[in-house]
Write a protein that holds these residues in place. Sequence first.
Motif, PDB file in Angstrom:
ATOM      1  N   SER A   1       0.819  -1.207   0.000  1.00  0.00           N
ATOM      2  CA  SER A   1       0.000   0.000   0.000  1.00  0.00           C
ATOM      3  C   SER A   1       0.855   1.261   0.000  1.00  0.00           C
ATOM      4  O   SER A   1       0.579   2.221  -0.743  1.00  0.00           O
ATOM      5  N   ILE A   2       1.905   1.286   0.803  1.00  0.00           N
ATOM      6  CA  ILE A   2       2.783   2.452   0.873  1.00  0.00           C
ATOM      7  C   ILE A   2       3.432   2.708  -0.484  1.00  0.00           C
ATOM      8  O   ILE A   2       3.520   3.851  -0.954  1.00  0.00           O
ATOM      9  N   CYS A   3       3.873   1.646  -1.159  1.00  0.00           N
ATOM     10  CA  CYS A   3       4.512   1.807  -2.469  1.00  0.00           C
ATOM     11  C   CYS A   3       3.508   2.277  -3.523  1.00  0.00           C
ATOM     12  O   CYS A   3       3.841   3.066  -4.410  1.00  0.00           O
ATOM     13  N   GLN A   4       2.301   1.776  -3.441  1.00  0.00           N
ATOM     14  CA  GLN A   4       1.284   2.211  -4.398  1.00  0.00           C
ATOM     15  C   GLN A   4       0.994   3.696  -4.236  1.00  0.00           C
ATOM     16  O   GLN A   4       0.835   4.421  -5.229  1.00  0.00           O
ATOM     17  N   GLN A   5       0.942   4.150  -2.995  1.00  0.00           N
ATOM     18  CA  GLN A   5       0.726   5.579  -2.778  1.00  0.00           C
ATOM     19  C   GLN A   5       1.909   6.381  -3.304  1.00  0.00           C
ATOM     20  O   GLN A   5       1.734   7.458  -3.904  1.00  0.00           O
TER      21      GLN A   5
ATOM     22  N   LEU B   1      -3.554   5.136  -6.032  1.00  0.00           N
ATOM     23  CA  LEU B   1      -4.020   5.627  -4.736  1.00  0.00           C
ATOM     24  C   LEU B   1      -5.247   4.857  -4.277  1.00  0.00           C
ATOM     25  O   LEU B   1      -5.386   4.549  -3.081  1.00  0.00           O
ATOM     26  N   GLU B   2      -6.127   4.527  -5.204  1.00  0.00           N
ATOM     27  CA  GLU B   2      -7.308   3.731  -4.846  1.00  0.00           C
ATOM     28  C   GLU B   2      -6.873   2.381  -4.283  1.00  0.00           C
ATOM     29  O   GLU B   2      -7.403   1.908  -3.268  1.00  0.00           O
ATOM     30  N   ASN B   3      -5.903   1.737  -4.935  1.00  0.00           N
ATOM     31  CA  ASN B   3      -5.419   0.439  -4.452  1.00  0.00           C
ATOM     32  C   ASN B   3      -4.738   0.575  -3.097  1.00  0.00           C
ATOM     33  O   ASN B   3      -4.871  -0.297  -2.236  1.00  0.00           O
ATOM     34  N   ALA B   4      -3.996   1.664  -2.924  1.00  0.00           N
ATOM     35  CA  ALA B   4      -3.331   1.880  -1.633  1.00  0.00           C
ATOM     36  C   ALA B   4      -4.360   1.970  -0.517  1.00  0.00           C
ATOM     37  O   ALA B   4      -4.212   1.354   0.542  1.00  0.00           O
ATOM     38  N   ILE B   5      -5.410   2.743  -0.757  1.00  0.00           N
ATOM     39  CA  ILE B   5      -6.459   2.898   0.258  1.00  0.00           C
ATOM     40  C   ILE B   5      -7.189   1.578   0.462  1.00  0.00           C
ATOM     41  O   ILE B   5      -7.477   1.175   1.596  1.00  0.00           O
ATOM     42  N   SER B   6      -7.476   0.889  -0.634  1.00  0.00           N
ATOM     43  CA  SER B   6      -8.183  -0.389  -0.533  1.00  0.00           C
ATOM     44  C   SER B   6      -7.385  -1.396   0.283  1.00  0.00           C
ATOM     45  O   SER B   6      -7.931  -2.076   1.167  1.00  0.00           O
ATOM     46  N   ASN B   7      -6.088  -1.500   0.014  1.00  0.00           N
ATOM     47  CA  ASN B   7      -5.249  -2.451   0.756  1.00  0.00           C
ATOM     48  C   ASN B   7      -5.156  -2.075   2.223  1.00  0.00           C
ATOM     49  O   ASN B   7      -5.167  -2.941   3.105  1.00  0.00           O
ATOM     50  N   MET B   8      -5.079  -0.783   2.500  1.00  0.00           N
ATOM     51  CA  MET B   8      -4.998  -0.359   3.896  1.00  0.00           C
ATOM     52  C   MET B   8      -6.324  -0.618   4.618  1.00  0.00           C
ATOM     53  O   MET B   8      -6.344  -0.969   5.804  1.00  0.00           O
ATOM     54  N   GLN B   9      -7.422  -0.473   3.899  1.00  0.00           N
ATOM     55  CA  GLN B   9      -8.717  -0.769   4.513  1.00  0.00           C
ATOM     56  C   GLN B   9      -8.848  -2.263   4.799  1.00  0.00           C
ATOM     57  O   GLN B   9      -9.433  -2.663   5.808  1.00  0.00           O
ATOM     58  N   ILE B  10      -8.304  -3.088   3.909  1.00  0.00           N
ATOM     59  CA  ILE B  10      -8.298  -4.534   4.156  1.00  0.00           C
ATOM     60  C   ILE B  10      -7.577  -4.818   5.475  1.00  0.00           C
ATOM     61  O   ILE B  10      -8.025  -5.641   6.290  1.00  0.00           O
ATOM     62  N   LEU B  11      -6.465  -4.133   5.682  1.00  0.00           N
ATOM     63  CA  LEU B  11      -5.704  -4.338   6.914  1.00  0.00           C
ATOM     64  C   LEU B  11      -6.508  -3.911   8.137  1.00  0.00           C
ATOM     65  O   LEU B  11      -6.554  -4.626   9.140  1.00  0.00           O
ATOM     66  N   VAL B  12      -7.125  -2.743   8.053  1.00  0.00           N
ATOM     67  CA  VAL B  12      -7.893  -2.241   9.194  1.00  0.00           C
ATOM     68  C   VAL B  12      -9.020  -3.205   9.542  1.00  0.00           C
ATOM     69  O   VAL B  12      -9.272  -3.503  10.719  1.00  0.00           O
ATOM     70  N   GLU B  13      -9.692  -3.715   8.508  1.00  0.00           N
ATOM     71  CA  GLU B  13     -10.821  -4.615   8.749  1.00  0.00           C
ATOM     72  C   GLU B  13     -10.370  -5.997   9.207  1.00  0.00           C
ATOM     73  O   GLU B  13     -11.150  -6.736   9.812  1.00  0.00           O
TER      74      GLU B  13
ATOM     75  N   ASN C   1      -3.515   8.869   6.262  1.00  0.00           N
ATOM     76  CA  ASN C   1      -2.583   9.585   5.389  1.00  0.00           C
ATOM     77  C   ASN C   1      -2.998   9.472   3.924  1.00  0.00           C
ATOM     78  O   ASN C   1      -2.963  10.447   3.171  1.00  0.00           O
ATOM     79  N   SER C   2      -3.370   8.262   3.514  1.00  0.00           N
ATOM     80  CA  SER C   2      -3.770   8.056   2.119  1.00  0.00           C
ATOM     81  C   SER C   2      -5.062   8.794   1.807  1.00  0.00           C
ATOM     82  O   SER C   2      -5.227   9.361   0.717  1.00  0.00           O
ATOM     83  N   GLN C   3      -5.985   8.782   2.742  1.00  0.00           N
ATOM     84  CA  GLN C   3      -7.246   9.498   2.514  1.00  0.00           C
ATOM     85  C   GLN C   3      -7.009  11.005   2.450  1.00  0.00           C
ATOM     86  O   GLN C   3      -7.639  11.705   1.643  1.00  0.00           O
ATOM     87  N   ARG C   4      -6.092  11.491   3.282  1.00  0.00           N
ATOM     88  CA  ARG C   4      -5.748  12.921   3.213  1.00  0.00           C
ATOM     89  C   ARG C   4      -5.098  13.246   1.866  1.00  0.00           C
ATOM     90  O   ARG C   4      -5.383  14.286   1.265  1.00  0.00           O
TER      91      ARG C   4
END
Length: 1308
Positions: free
Chosen positions: A503-507, A519-531, A549-552
């Motif tokens: 996710s960090i690299c995608q961002q 950026l969409e993939n970065a946010i999606s992957n980070m949301q997968i982690l949160v969930e 950070n990605s959403q900002r």
Amino acid sequence: MDVRRKLRKFLMIYLMSFEVTAIGVASTPPCLPSTTVTLTVKLKELLLRDDAMPNLRSLLNHFERFGDLSDLENTISNWNKGAELAGDGQSVPFYNLADSQQNHFEVLGYLSNFENTILNERKAPDLMDDRHPGKAEGLMNLDISQRTRFEHLGDMSHHHYAIFNQQNAVDLTDDGHPDQAAYFLSLGNSQHTRFQRLGDLSDLQNAISNQQKAVELADDGHPGKTVGLLNLGISQRTRFEHLGDSFDLDCAIFNQQKAVDLIDDGHPNQDIYFFNLGISQQIRSWHLDDLPDLNHAISNKQKAVNLTYNGHPDQAVYFSSLANSQKTRFEGLGYLSDLEKAISNQQKAVDLTDDGHPNQSIYFNNLGNSQQTRFERLGDLSDLENAISNKRNAVELTDDGHPDRPIYLSSLGNSQKTRFQHLGDLSDLENAISNQQRAVELTDNGYHAKSTYLSNLGISQKTRFESLGDLSDLENAISNHQNAVDLTDTGHPDQPTYYFNLSICQQTRFERLGVMFDLENAISNMQILVESVQIGHPSRPRYLSNLGNSQRTRFERLGYLPDLKTAIFNQQRAVRFTDDGHPAQPVYLSNLGISQQVRFKRLRHLSDLENAISNQQKAVDLTDVRHPAQPIYLSNLGNCQQTRFECLGDLSDLENAISNKQKAVDLTNDRHPWKGMRLSILGISQETRFQRLGELSDLENAISNQQLGIASTDDGHPVKASFLLSLGTSLQSRFLHFGDPDDFATSVLSYKAAAHLKSAYPSVALHAARQWAQTSHQNGDLHSALDGYRTALELFSKVAWLGLDTPSRQDRLLQEKAENLGCLAATCAIGLGHLEEAVELLDLGRSVFWQQASSLRSDFEMLREEDAELAERFKEIGQQLDAGNFDSSYFITEDKLRYNQFDGEEIGRERRRLVGEWEELVVRVRQLPRFKSFLKPIPFSQLRQSSTTGQVIIINTSTYGVDALIFGATGPIEHVSLPHINHDMLTELSENIVLKQPSSGSEMLRRTYTTRFLKPALRTIWNDILIHIFDKIHNISLQHNVTMMPRHRIWWYLTGPIAFIPVHAAGPGRGAPDVSQLIISSYVTTLESLFRAQKKYTTLPIECQKFLCVSQPETPGQTPLPQTTTEVDNVVQILCSLGWPKEHIARLSGTEATVDAVSAALNCCLWLHLACHGFQHTGLGMKSSFALHNGHLELGEIASKRVSKGQFALLSACQAASGQSDLPGEAMHLAAGFQFAGFPSVIATLWTIRDDNAPKVTAQVYGFLLRNGTEGLDPSDAASALNHAILHLRKDTSVTVDRWAPFVHFGI
């Protein structure tokens, strides 16, 4: 079989049973693999203790007592002779010979002796019948020797034979046999060993089954019970590690805890039991993020350490494993004492280990990992140097064939990368990548740690990309992180780390290339982690903070305000879920502070800024000055302090900002990749202080620092545009101070470079283009200014991007003032004499929302002829996006943000994906020879054709002046300069008309308003604007002919504040003719929309046209409108009397006029008359509405309609054409919605109308339209019809201008 052989058999069965797996974690952020240390514990001491089996010890031969090798040689010789003389079926000599040969092998290590051992042990069982009571024991002896040969030679065939013999021994053993448990256990252990070697899951399943049987067969007092429980637990733990079933791990801990409970205090092997239980508890703590398990693991490992004496062969193992658990607890809780203990224990493990010991490399590596962790916490460079030294020792102690060499290479690479990040020596980074690449190459895809090596390599490649800017490094990093994810099973404890790094690299790639997909993939992957992690998981705050950070980032790119709100919400949770003292707490506080500062800049709520400063100050205070992150926190704090200075003007804030930014620079090594960035940020504050105090040294330092920042920043980094923008501002300041034209030229070049930088965020590029245009305009360089304005206007489609939802686009348009920019551009073009371009630029900056929406409804028939498949895909995407423009589900509420944010995220992501595909298709179509101008702005030569029956008059107002442009379908454009009025005067007149108008009240209030505000404004418009325009139009007589209606048609194209002034009602007063008595007036939102309406309109026979009448005399909650019934009755009567078929007239009144009923009826009507209350929403234009019986029919619902052959709509309702006062050029009103829906001709109202006037006006309108019967019906006559109706209404001298001026016409 004699007692001696039985002793050996018993000893070896348990020797082979007791294999203890100790996990030693060698983790270096972000992730390093576990190293596995296999510890073989021999139980010879257990069985041969002084008090254990004295009767067996007496059987040991003279050799075993005195060690005289000649005794052993003679023994073997004699047993050989005995075997040769033995008859058939006599197996004892072979057993005895084999036993002696085994001893000889153990003393001298000659494999020939061992081969003879196995040969004779094989002969012995072969001489026995299956029913012989010693055959099973003979097979077990043979098994033990075969396994010993396997351990020395590594040939799996020996191990296969061992298991075969063990299975035969089990099968030959009767239930109840005293050795049955030992045979099951031995078989299970061998199967477990083969599983570890070959990976066949059936071996592990059989191992657990047989070990379970062994445990069940042995009672609690059996000497092998504790060993069996321990080994069963190890196998169950192994199955958990491969299948992930937590029940296995629970069972393992249960069995190992029982083994601990059964073993006596003082038992010589008690330490082993505690140690293994601790290993299993630690694994469960990782799996469940359970702190009590980790605490128990540390406690049990500490007991194992305490039970060992100095010089104990396993002491180093215990120290190392205990240290790893302590380090893990430090990473979870942040207590420095845990890390200090870990390093101390790992140092002991190193010191206790002799050179050449197989575990020496492991201990060096683990010690290095902990030292690096302490460096990252405290910033003491000696820790990092020691870490690298110890990890290099680990690498040098192993060759390429060593199974742990990839671990050490990858770990060493991590430390080298860290040193590069702090000292900037590129050779460190190159060595890191080389070592990590080698680790990957040495590891098969099937090995579980390969994912970790790939991820570590990816992190270093990303670091090199950030330093050198080579995009291939970033591409390789993403590829390696993706491979790490793909190679890892779902549920694996390290998978979240790999997703995080990906996710960090995608961002990062998004920030370089600007592709929203990344950026969409970065946010999606980070949301997968949160969930995927529960509340309380130690990594959850990290995931939440980085998701924020990605959403900002997405907010900064798109301006979608819910992204920023959600970012702050997630980062607040990250802070809340983190204990005081946790090493990551400053990071989370700083990230939250950045987002709060961004929101302050957007919404201007001072509390956001105060909170941002507070959080940044805490981050600084919680961080040691030597910590590598301290410059980041200082710089962020300085940014917030400067923002507060700009808001409140307290000079101390600016001084503190400069001080903190200077500290950040001073703490940053000259070779650090962020040095230039921090210098540039410092320069911004220095330029600000120059503006306040006028100290030239500040300005010179600012320019110098900003130039250094730009020079050190790659063109592919989006922040470079901001640095260029800041430099332009500083150079402009110096130009204004000294007047050096070189400063002016360089300033413009900086703005221009920022505006054209491909990596720049659109909002930053737009700001730069504005500055470029305005700076040039102010200094008289109109050609440069016009280029800047054109660039800025072309950027609007990216700022108010189609991928945003409707409220966000409206918000962006409000923030950026698109129409103002268009007006400035037109003024500039007019100044250069580029009148046609002035019209084009003006049209480009107006009704941006409606123009975007209109593109989705384009006619693709020509494209279909060229590429039917492409045209069809355009149509499909256009329809989906069009629905999203006006769907109420796109209006995200605060509740959705807080409790259902992922639903809104999915909706937004799908819209952005569709827009991305739409834009790609547009590029493809424009590559076709006939479609180079596909969906591009329409040129003036075509736009002017919309005025074939009259003329267009543009009144353009900007801060540089007011101008009029007059043109028809042919001929040159007439320019009229209007020097007697300016933008400020028009703003005041407009505010007087709009804001001073009484919303309700007595007739006296309305007359006062008309006399004091409305009439004076209209006289000013006439005297200072219209009289000069009409002088240019030679065929307009300023003398009113009462016997003849006006014939000259004018489309008023009004900009800025004049858009709210009813120009059609302006006049000199005192009974002299006004505009409505001289010409027929219509209004236009954009020439493009008028052009498309003219082009699309077709006449239809009356029998194909349906008429919808809606009236709402008594709307719940609203003032009654009794005249609406009379009004609609009159309309229907006129229609019927002039031949309109009754079956084609639909009427909805009162309770019938519900929102759903009217909405459905709109789908099939071509003519519409609507008489009810109307409301203009001041904030969200799309929420403007008509009040019906059960609710509001909103503009969004109206605009969603597609009335393909619409004709005319008369909106007899208040405020149907009011628009938003802060967005005059966007035409966010109900009349525009009906035009967009497909009605090319619309009559509406600017403000509140009288209930008794509306029926009179509408009756005259329809009477005029149907003056020639239904056959002559033409909606393009609507403007004339309205003019006729108003003139008729004005015959009543009591009707004042405020009562007839609100009625206006839009369209053809």
